[in-house]
Design a protein around this motif. Structure first.
Motif, short mmCIF file in Angstrom:
data_model
loop_
_atom_site.label_atom_id
_atom_site.label_comp_id
_atom_site.label_asym_id
_atom_site.label_seq_id
_atom_site.Cartn_x
_atom_site.Cartn_y
_atom_site.Cartn_z
N VAL A 67 -15.65 -8.42 21.33
CA VAL A 67 -14.69 -8.03 22.36
C VAL A 67 -13.53 -7.32 21.69
N VAL A 68 -13.25 -6.10 22.13
CA VAL A 68 -12.16 -5.30 21.56
C VAL A 68 -11.17 -5.00 22.67
N GLY A 69 -9.95 -5.55 22.56
CA GLY A 69 -8.99 -5.46 23.65
C GLY A 69 -7.83 -4.51 23.43
N THR A 70 -7.99 -3.51 22.58
CA THR A 70 -6.86 -2.65 22.22
C THR A 70 -6.40 -1.75 23.36
N LEU A 71 -7.22 -1.58 24.40
CA LEU A 71 -6.85 -0.69 25.50
C LEU A 71 -6.07 -1.41 26.60
N ALA A 72 -5.98 -2.72 26.53
CA ALA A 72 -5.46 -3.49 27.66
C ALA A 72 -4.01 -3.19 27.98
N GLU A 73 -3.15 -3.20 26.97
CA GLU A 73 -1.71 -3.07 27.24
C GLU A 73 -1.39 -1.73 27.87
N SER A 74 -1.94 -0.65 27.34
CA SER A 74 -1.64 0.68 27.90
C SER A 74 -2.22 0.83 29.30
N ALA A 75 -3.41 0.29 29.54
CA ALA A 75 -4.01 0.41 30.87
C ALA A 75 -3.22 -0.42 31.89
N GLN A 76 -2.81 -1.62 31.53
CA GLN A 76 -2.02 -2.45 32.44
C GLN A 76 -0.70 -1.77 32.80
N ALA A 77 -0.14 -1.03 31.86
CA ALA A 77 1.12 -0.34 32.09
C ALA A 77 0.92 1.06 32.68
N SER A 78 -0.34 1.46 32.89
CA SER A 78 -0.67 2.82 33.36
C SER A 78 -0.09 3.88 32.44
N ASP A 79 -0.06 3.59 31.15
CA ASP A 79 0.41 4.55 30.15
C ASP A 79 -0.81 5.28 29.60
N TRP A 80 -1.27 6.27 30.34
CA TRP A 80 -2.55 6.89 30.02
C TRP A 80 -2.49 7.78 28.79
N GLY A 81 -1.29 8.27 28.43
CA GLY A 81 -1.17 9.02 27.19
C GLY A 81 -1.49 8.15 25.99
N VAL A 82 -0.93 6.94 25.96
CA VAL A 82 -1.23 6.00 24.88
C VAL A 82 -2.69 5.56 24.95
N TRP A 83 -3.20 5.37 26.16
CA TRP A 83 -4.60 4.97 26.33
C TRP A 83 -5.53 6.00 25.69
N LEU A 84 -5.23 7.29 25.88
CA LEU A 84 -6.04 8.36 25.27
C LEU A 84 -5.96 8.30 23.74
N GLN A 85 -4.77 8.02 23.21
CA GLN A 85 -4.63 7.91 21.76
C GLN A 85 -5.45 6.75 21.22
N GLU A 86 -5.45 5.65 21.95
CA GLU A 86 -6.21 4.48 21.50
C GLU A 86 -7.71 4.75 21.60
N MET A 87 -8.13 5.46 22.62
CA MET A 87 -9.54 5.84 22.72
C MET A 87 -9.95 6.72 21.53
N ALA A 88 -9.07 7.64 21.15
CA ALA A 88 -9.36 8.50 20.00
C ALA A 88 -9.48 7.68 18.72
N GLN A 89 -8.65 6.67 18.58
CA GLN A 89 -8.75 5.81 17.40
C GLN A 89 -10.03 4.98 17.41
N LEU A 90 -10.42 4.49 18.60
CA LEU A 90 -11.68 3.74 18.69
C LEU A 90 -12.89 4.63 18.39
N GLU A 91 -12.78 5.91 18.69
CA GLU A 91 -13.87 6.83 18.35
C GLU A 91 -14.14 6.79 16.85
N THR A 92 -13.07 6.75 16.07
CA THR A 92 -13.20 6.75 14.61
C THR A 92 -13.60 5.38 14.07
N THR A 93 -12.95 4.34 14.56
CA THR A 93 -13.12 3.01 13.97
C THR A 93 -14.28 2.22 14.57
N LEU A 94 -14.74 2.60 15.77
CA LEU A 94 -15.73 1.78 16.47
C LEU A 94 -16.93 2.59 16.95
#
Length: 338
Positions: free
Chosen positions: A262-289
């Protein structure tokens, strides 16, 4: 070859934002994982549910609840090394309730930093009040406590992540014990209002801890099944697993044997509707996961990869394998996220 289940809370964008977010994403490995599949299912969740889709999926998979219930308290206690002593326990989540223009809302606990020292001081004040009315209180971590309430039957509660930024009127605990809960809540709130910890937090411009949320009742816990590991998840969820690495830097070790991750790194940005940060975290997961997972699937080190992606409103499950990744006629796409 290992069989891996990857659970990604909040990896599904909400429908109204999905087209724009998908166009902005640059995640070719995730595109391949979601396009070249052997099985895909999608489900929507009723708005009245008292748990988020990934929470109910995990509870069902771990044998800790059905029909939207999360009977996770006892299993989480054991994960913290606490003895439930045969009782019925609830998870207690200390938090911050704020007044909106017309209603009350609860802040995301991820945005209410709480040190172990502050939490233990507030816990001690609450424990005295709980003991006075015959309810034991136990400490798990700064954001996760446990209340014993054997007589609180038929108590309907929601998980903290379900109520974040929502009108609390729609989610207040219901059932015969609700009055006893409100009385205890009021007593604790008064004790915390003038507590030195909250006075110091106000000075440091931190949210005061002015309430607690009770949920997740449990009295038994089944024997562990497939090993569970988690990254960046709430304490109660991390306590259900046998590994909680601080990052994905050693992903190969997690992929060596069958497990649910279970990887929960997207939760905080999604709960806050901060989609710019959500996109950055998705880009990081592309590399690390996503890219390492795709490589492991193609190389046969992961025999089957089962993806479980969720939003507040729905759940997507997709299964891929080395054989499925050979479906070259399927162009990589993120259409399943829409």
């Amino acid at each position: 070859m290992a069989h891996i289940t990857l659970v990604l809370p909040f990896a599904l964008p909400l429908p109204e934002f999905a087209p724009d977010l998908v166009r902005a994403m640059n995640t070719p490995a995730l595109s391949s994982l979601l396009s070249r599949t052997s099985h895909v299912t999608r489900a929507r969740v009723a708005e009245s549910t008292h748990a988020l889709p990934h929470e109910t999926w995990l509870a069902r998979a771990l044998g800790l609840g059905a029909e939207g219930r999360l009977d996770v308290a006892v299993a989480a206690m054991r994960g913290f090394g606490l003895d439930p002593e045969g009782g019925t326990w609830y998870i207690v989540s200390p938090g911050h309730i704020q007044i909106a223009r017309t209603h009350l809302t609860m802040a995301d606990t991820r945005q209410v930093p709480l040190s172990d020292d502050d939490s233990r001081a507030l816990f001690a004040a609450a424990a005295d009040l709980c003991e006075d009315i015959g309810h034991a209180l136990r400490y798990g971590d700064a954001h996760t406590w446990f209340l014993r309430a054997d007589d609180w039957t038929g108590f309907e509660t929601a998980s903290p992540d379900t109520v974040v930024n929502m009108d609390l009127t729609d989610f207040m605990p219901k059932g015969q014990p609700a009055l006893a809960y409100r009385r205890l809540q009021n007593e604790v709130q008064m004790a915390w209002h003038a507590h030195p910890v909250n006075a110091a937090r106000e000075t440091r411009r931190l949210p005061v801890v002015n309430a607690f949320w009770v949920w997740g009742a449990g009295s038994t816990a089944p024997a562990p099944g497939q090993p569970l590991a988690s990254v960046a998840v709430p304490g109660w969820l991390g306590a259900l697993g046998e590994q909680r690495p601080g990052s994905l830097d050693r992903l190969d070790g997690l992929l060596a044997t069958d497990r649910t991750l279970v990887v929960g790194t997207l939760a905080e940005s999604a709960q806050a509707s901060d989609w710019g940060v959500w996109l950055q975290e998705m880009a990081q997961l592309e590399t690390t996961l996503f890219a390492p997972l795709l490589a492991a699937v193609k190389a046969g080190r992961v025999g089957k990869l089962h993806l479980v992606l969720s939003s507040r409103e729905g759940l997507l499950e997709a299964t891929t394998s080395a054989m499925a990744q050979r479906k070259f006629w399927r162009s990589p796409s993120l259409d399943l996220l829409k």
